[in-house]
Design an enzyme around this catalytic site. Structure first.
Site, PDB file in Angstrom:
ATOM      1  N   LYS A  22      -5.342 -11.793 -10.582  1.00 31.46           N
ATOM      2  CA  LYS A  22      -5.089 -12.289  -9.218  1.00 31.46           C
ATOM      3  C   LYS A  22      -5.782 -11.396  -8.190  1.00 31.46           C
ATOM      4  CE  LYS A  22      -1.334 -11.045  -6.903  1.00 31.46           C
ATOM      5  NZ  LYS A  22      -1.397 -10.489  -5.543  1.00 31.46           N
ATOM      6  N   ASN A  23      -5.621 -10.074  -8.322  1.00 27.09           N
ATOM      7  CA  ASN A  23      -6.130  -9.159  -7.303  1.00 27.09           C
ATOM      8  C   ASN A  23      -7.635  -8.937  -7.382  1.00 27.09           C
ATOM      9  OD1 ASN A  23      -3.613  -9.063  -6.277  1.00 27.09           O
ATOM     10  ND2 ASN A  23      -3.099  -7.054  -7.107  1.00 27.09           N
ATOM     11  N   ARG A  93      -1.131 -12.108   2.821  1.00 27.91           N
ATOM     12  CA  ARG A  93      -1.838 -11.096   3.602  1.00 27.91           C
ATOM     13  C   ARG A  93      -3.286 -10.976   3.195  1.00 27.91           C
ATOM     14  NH1 ARG A  93       0.890  -7.871   5.750  1.00 27.91           N
ATOM     15  NH2 ARG A  93      -0.734  -6.341   5.724  1.00 27.91           N
ATOM     16  N   CYS A 117       5.565  -7.186   5.659  1.00 28.53           N
ATOM     17  CA  CYS A 117       5.968  -8.001   4.496  1.00 28.53           C
ATOM     18  C   CYS A 117       7.107  -7.289   3.787  1.00 28.53           C
ATOM     19  CB  CYS A 117       4.784  -8.289   3.591  1.00 28.53           C
ATOM     20  SG  CYS A 117       4.628  -7.199   2.198  1.00 28.53           S
ATOM     21  N   ARG A 122       2.414  -2.584   6.215  1.00 28.18           N
ATOM     22  CA  ARG A 122       1.054  -2.956   5.765  1.00 28.18           C
ATOM     23  C   ARG A 122       0.097  -3.263   6.915  1.00 28.18           C
ATOM     24  NH1 ARG A 122       1.623  -6.700   0.515  1.00 28.18           N
ATOM     25  NH2 ARG A 122      -0.442  -5.897   0.096  1.00 28.18           N
ATOM     26  N   PRO A 123      -0.187  -2.299   7.783  1.00 29.89           N
ATOM     27  CA  PRO A 123      -1.136  -2.537   8.873  1.00 29.89           C
ATOM     28  C   PRO A 123      -2.559  -2.702   8.329  1.00 29.89           C
ATOM     29  CG  PRO A 123      -0.540  -0.211   8.723  1.00 29.89           C
ATOM     30  CD  PRO A 123       0.305  -0.932   7.711  1.00 29.89           C
ATOM     31  N   ILE A 124      -3.511  -3.136   9.178  1.00 29.38           N
ATOM     32  CA  ILE A 124      -4.926  -3.253   8.765  1.00 29.38           C
ATOM     33  C   ILE A 124      -5.821  -2.352   9.626  1.00 29.38           C
ATOM     34  CG2 ILE A 124      -4.717  -5.560   7.720  1.00 29.38           C
ATOM     35  CD1 ILE A 124      -5.950  -6.669  10.356  1.00 29.38           C
ATOM     36  N   ASP A 125      -5.243  -1.284  10.157  1.00 32.62           N
ATOM     37  CA  ASP A 125      -6.003  -0.391  11.062  1.00 32.62           C
ATOM     38  C   ASP A 125      -7.247   0.174  10.395  1.00 32.62           C
ATOM     39  OD1 ASP A 125      -4.715   2.761  10.312  1.00 32.62           O
ATOM     40  OD2 ASP A 125      -3.893   0.915   9.490  1.00 32.62           O
ATOM     41  N   GLN A 126      -7.172   0.463   9.101  1.00 30.39           N
ATOM     42  CA  GLN A 126      -8.346   1.048   8.428  1.00 30.39           C
ATOM     43  C   GLN A 126      -9.470   0.019   8.271  1.00 30.39           C
ATOM     44  OE1 GLN A 126      -8.473   4.451   7.527  1.00 30.39           O
ATOM     45  NE2 GLN A 126      -6.657   4.392   8.836  1.00 30.39           N
ATOM     46  N   ASP A 305       1.995  -1.596  -8.504  1.00 27.30           N
ATOM     47  CA  ASP A 305       2.313  -2.963  -8.934  1.00 27.30           C
ATOM     48  C   ASP A 305       2.983  -3.003 -10.305  1.00 27.30           C
ATOM     49  OD1 ASP A 305      -0.670  -4.487  -7.447  1.00 27.30           O
ATOM     50  OD2 ASP A 305       1.169  -3.684  -6.581  1.00 27.30           O
ATOM     51  N   ILE A 327       3.156   4.537  -2.386  1.00 27.65           N
ATOM     52  CA  ILE A 327       2.190   3.637  -1.744  1.00 27.65           C
ATOM     53  C   ILE A 327       2.851   2.762  -0.672  1.00 27.65           C
ATOM     54  CG2 ILE A 327       0.443   1.850  -2.142  1.00 27.65           C
ATOM     55  CD1 ILE A 327      -0.284   4.449  -3.521  1.00 27.65           C
ATOM     56  N   ARG A 397       3.262 -16.572  -7.492  1.00 22.74           N
ATOM     57  CA  ARG A 397       2.115 -16.041  -6.753  1.00 22.74           C
ATOM     58  C   ARG A 397       1.215 -15.210  -7.654  1.00 22.74           C
ATOM     59  NH1 ARG A 397       3.516 -13.467  -1.106  1.00 22.74           N
ATOM     60  NH2 ARG A 397       1.236 -13.470  -1.159  1.00 22.74           N
TER      61      ARG A 397
HETATM   62  C1  EPZ Z   1      -3.642  -4.405  -2.772  1.00 17.28           C
HETATM   63  O1  EPZ Z   1      -2.982  -4.609  -1.524  1.00 17.28           O
HETATM   64  C2  EPZ Z   1      -2.967  -5.361  -3.762  1.00 17.28           C
HETATM   65  N1  EPZ Z   1      -3.097  -6.715  -3.289  1.00 17.28           N
HETATM   66  C3  EPZ Z   1      -1.499  -5.002  -3.876  1.00 17.28           C
HETATM   67  O2  EPZ Z   1      -0.917  -5.831  -4.893  1.00 17.28           O
HETATM   68  C4  EPZ Z   1      -1.362  -3.565  -4.327  1.00 17.28           C
HETATM   69  O3  EPZ Z   1      -0.011  -3.210  -4.334  1.00 17.28           O
HETATM   70  C5  EPZ Z   1      -2.126  -2.640  -3.347  1.00 17.28           C
HETATM   71  O4  EPZ Z   1      -3.491  -3.052  -3.235  1.00 17.28           O
HETATM   72  C6  EPZ Z   1      -2.118  -1.197  -3.816  1.00 17.28           C
HETATM   73  O5  EPZ Z   1      -2.632  -1.068  -5.093  1.00 17.28           O
HETATM   74  C7  EPZ Z   1      -4.265  -7.379  -3.544  1.00 17.28           C
HETATM   75  O6  EPZ Z   1      -5.200  -6.873  -4.135  1.00 17.28           O
HETATM   76  C8  EPZ Z   1      -4.348  -8.787  -3.047  1.00 17.28           C
HETATM   77  P1  EPZ Z   1      -3.717  -1.180   0.358  1.00 17.28           P
HETATM   78  P2  EPZ Z   1      -3.597  -3.993  -0.171  1.00 17.28           P
HETATM   79  O7  EPZ Z   1      -4.558  -1.556   1.520  1.00 17.28           O
HETATM   80  O8  EPZ Z   1      -5.067  -4.015  -0.235  1.00 17.28           O
HETATM   81  C9  EPZ Z   1      -1.502   1.252   3.867  1.00 17.28           C
HETATM   82  C10 EPZ Z   1       0.625  -7.312  -5.874  1.00 17.28           C
HETATM   83  O9  EPZ Z   1       1.784  -7.110  -6.239  1.00 17.28           O
HETATM   84  N2  EPZ Z   1      -2.592   0.773   4.742  1.00 17.28           N
HETATM   85  O10 EPZ Z   1      -4.343  -0.394  -0.724  1.00 17.28           O
HETATM   86  O11 EPZ Z   1      -2.925  -4.672   0.960  1.00 17.28           O
HETATM   87  C11 EPZ Z   1      -0.588   0.124   3.376  1.00 17.28           C
HETATM   88  O12 EPZ Z   1       0.398  -0.182   4.316  1.00 17.28           O
HETATM   89  C12 EPZ Z   1       0.113  -6.755  -4.523  1.00 17.28           C
HETATM   90  O13 EPZ Z   1      -0.218  -7.939  -6.541  1.00 17.28           O
HETATM   91  C13 EPZ Z   1      -2.654   1.207   6.050  1.00 17.28           C
HETATM   92  O14 EPZ Z   1      -1.816   1.980   6.504  1.00 17.28           O
HETATM   93  O15 EPZ Z   1      -3.054  -2.491  -0.271  1.00 17.28           O
HETATM   94  C14 EPZ Z   1      -0.046   0.698   2.081  1.00 17.28           C
HETATM   95  O16 EPZ Z   1       1.050   1.497   2.373  1.00 17.28           O
HETATM   96  C15 EPZ Z   1       1.210  -6.188  -3.694  1.00 17.28           C
HETATM   97  N3  EPZ Z   1      -3.662   0.745   6.836  1.00 17.28           N
HETATM   98  C16 EPZ Z   1      -1.220   1.526   1.558  1.00 17.28           C
HETATM   99  O17 EPZ Z   1      -2.071   1.781   2.674  1.00 17.28           O
HETATM  100  C17 EPZ Z   1      -4.633  -0.120   6.370  1.00 17.28           C
HETATM  101  O18 EPZ Z   1      -5.538  -0.525   7.127  1.00 17.28           O
HETATM  102  C18 EPZ Z   1      -2.032   0.857   0.470  1.00 17.28           C
HETATM  103  O19 EPZ Z   1      -2.407  -0.432   0.908  1.00 17.28           O
HETATM  104  C19 EPZ Z   1      -4.559  -0.546   5.026  1.00 17.28           C
HETATM  105  C20 EPZ Z   1      -3.534  -0.091   4.223  1.00 17.28           C
END
Ligand code: EPZ
Length: 421
Positions: A22-23, A93, A117, A122-126, A305, A327, A397
């Site tokens: 999926k991911n 998301r 969520c 889960r912000p997208i600032d980065q 995960d 995480i 999902r």
């Molecule tokens: C991916 O989510 C996966 N989803 C998640 O799987 C997985 O848990 C996660 O990576 C970590 O391995 C998909 O691939 C679709 P991140 P993603 O950006 O990309 C923070 C599942 O169960 N962060 O690596 O959204 C964030 O809040 C799902 O299949 C910021 O602060 O995860 C988190 O605490 C759930 N700012 C951490 O970083 C940002 O701009 C890691 O998030 C981006 C992230």
């Protein structure tokens, strides 16, 4: 709304086919937006998230055909709205991952801000910091973010924290920027590597994926391809735990063992036998499980995960285990439900202390997010009597017809449609 009913106690035996990841599928569907001409993906899992992404792509002007074999033609996007609407982003998301390819290829994207969520803010600032470094103008209004640029320009971007989605989104934008981009503190997940492989096949110039420094030399255009998606390490890990906790013996066909070292190390620590065989991964459960301590980390550390699923194993082990979630700030929603079934777990902040040797007895439980629902299925497999899991739309999902596949290896599990929520 569907529910799943399990009568626990069966030892799982036999073969299970591991399906596409999926991911990996979700960002790859977005990558198709970058190609001139159609792209075809094979081994695509039949999941509601994949459907949601197809809906989003059609809304952008793509034509989408097939399911296990999926062909996406982005020719109509040029004149499309280049917008990811709130209705879709709020359900998934990962929809924000269309921003990078739209910005890289068309110089514009408008995406609903995802909001929080179940498992965290889960912000997208980065993601936005990366686009800004590439020269994009960012504008926020009415719950949407707009990113715009005549032509992106290569830059050095050091992420404040490891983000899978941020790395993938910025990598796709940079693939068509002018000049070279260097991503530092990048995510090393297999799904990031898979995206780099696909972009490379489309004509992109990317090196270093899988390490924390990725270099992308921008190109003017990319073309469509045909690609088979890698198997799902999280699905394989979930089934491996099912074998371990039921005293079972499963051969997981095409399991990507080389992407699962952290999980397999913990399974072996708990006493399970894990054997890499030509067709896949064989997992044999021990008579008694040993306790494990783990801390979730970005890859190659222990995947968040798999945290909930491994917690079920820890609740059954002889002795105390400690699980630390680093995480996501709210990823212990499954704990109260496991305790309803008979587990003994104490949470303090991001640390869960698990007293083992739980004797689960079946009851009605509520799924709260994707991996929490998988953990409830695992608990139901070992519970005495009947366990009823509600809100299984969370499960759909990320797991394709899990009940049918588990039934094939001996589980007493059924889905009922239109049950009370
Ligand atoms: C991916 O989510 C996966 N989803 C998640 O799987 C997985 O848990 C996660 O990576 C970590 O391995 C998909 O691939 C679709 P991140 P993603 O950006 O990309 C923070 C599942 O169960 N962060 O690596 O959204 C964030 O809040 C799902 O299949 C910021 O602060 O995860 C988190 O605490 C759930 N700012 C951490 O970083 C940002 O701009 C890691 O998030 C981006 C992230």
């Amino acid at each position: 709304m569907d529910k799943i009913v399990i009568h626990g106690g069966a030892r799982l035996k036999g073969e299970l086919q591991v399906l596409g990841a999926k991911n990996a599928a979700l960002p790859l569907q977005c990558a198709a937006l970058l190609g001139e001409g159609p792209t075809t993906f094979r081994h695509v899992p039949r999941l509601s998230d994949v459907q949601t992404m197809n809906q989003l792509l059609v809304g952008l002007g793509c034509t989408v055909e097939g399911d296990r074999t999926l062909t996406i033609d982005p020719s109509g996007v040029q004149d499309g709205p280049k917008e990811a609407p709130y209705e879709l982003v709020k359900t998934m998301r990962a929809s924000v991952t269309v921003m990078g390819p739209l910005l890289g290829r068309h110089g514009f994207a408008r995406v609903s801000l995802p909001g929080g969520c179940a498992i965290g803010a889960r912000p997208i600032d980065q993601h936005l910091r990366g686009f800004e470094a590439l020269g994009a103008k960012i504008r926020m209004s009415h719950g949407y973010v707009e990113v715009k640029a005549r032509r992106l320009k290569g830059a050095r971007i050091n992420f404040d924290l490891v983000t899978v989605g941020g790395t993938q989104n910025v990598m796709m934008a940079a693939a068509m920027a002018k000049g070279t981009t260097v991503l530092e503190n990048a995510a090393r997940e297999p799904e990031v590597q898979e995206l780099a492989i696909v972009l490379g096949k489309m004509g992109a110039k990317i090196t270093g994926a899988g390490s924390s420094t990725i270099e992308i030399e921008g190109v003017d255009n990319l073309h469509g391809i045909d690609h088979a998606i890698l198997p799902d390490r999280i699905e394989a890990g979930t089934f491996a735990i099912a074998a371990a906790i039921t005293g079972g013996d499963l051969l997981l066909l095409d399991a990507p063992s080389s992407h699962m070292h952290a999980v397999l190390a913990k399974l072996e620590e708990a006493g399970a036998e894990c054997r890499v065989e030509p067709e896949g991964l064989r997992v044999i459960g021990p008579d008694e499980l040993a306790p494990i301590d783990l801390v979730t980390r970005p890859h190659p550390g222990f995947p968040t995960d798999m945290q909930a699923q491994m917690m079920v194993l820890a609740t059954l082990a002889r002795g105390q285990s400690v699980i630390t979630e680093t995480i996501f700030e709210n990823r212990f929603m499954h704990v109260p439900e496991l305790c309803r079934l008979g587990a003994d777990i104490h949470v303090n902040g991001n640390v869960a202390v698990i007293r083992g040797k739980a004797r689960y007895s079946g009851s009605i439980v509520m799924a709260t997010d994707l991996r929490a629902s998988a953990c409830l299925v695992l608990a139901g497999l070992v519970a005495e009597g009947k366990t009823e899991i509600r809100r299984v739309y969370h499960l759909d999902r990320g797991y394709e017809t899990i009940e049918k596949r588990l039934r094939k290896v001996g589980a007493k599990i059924r889905r009922y449609h239109g049950a009370p929520s």
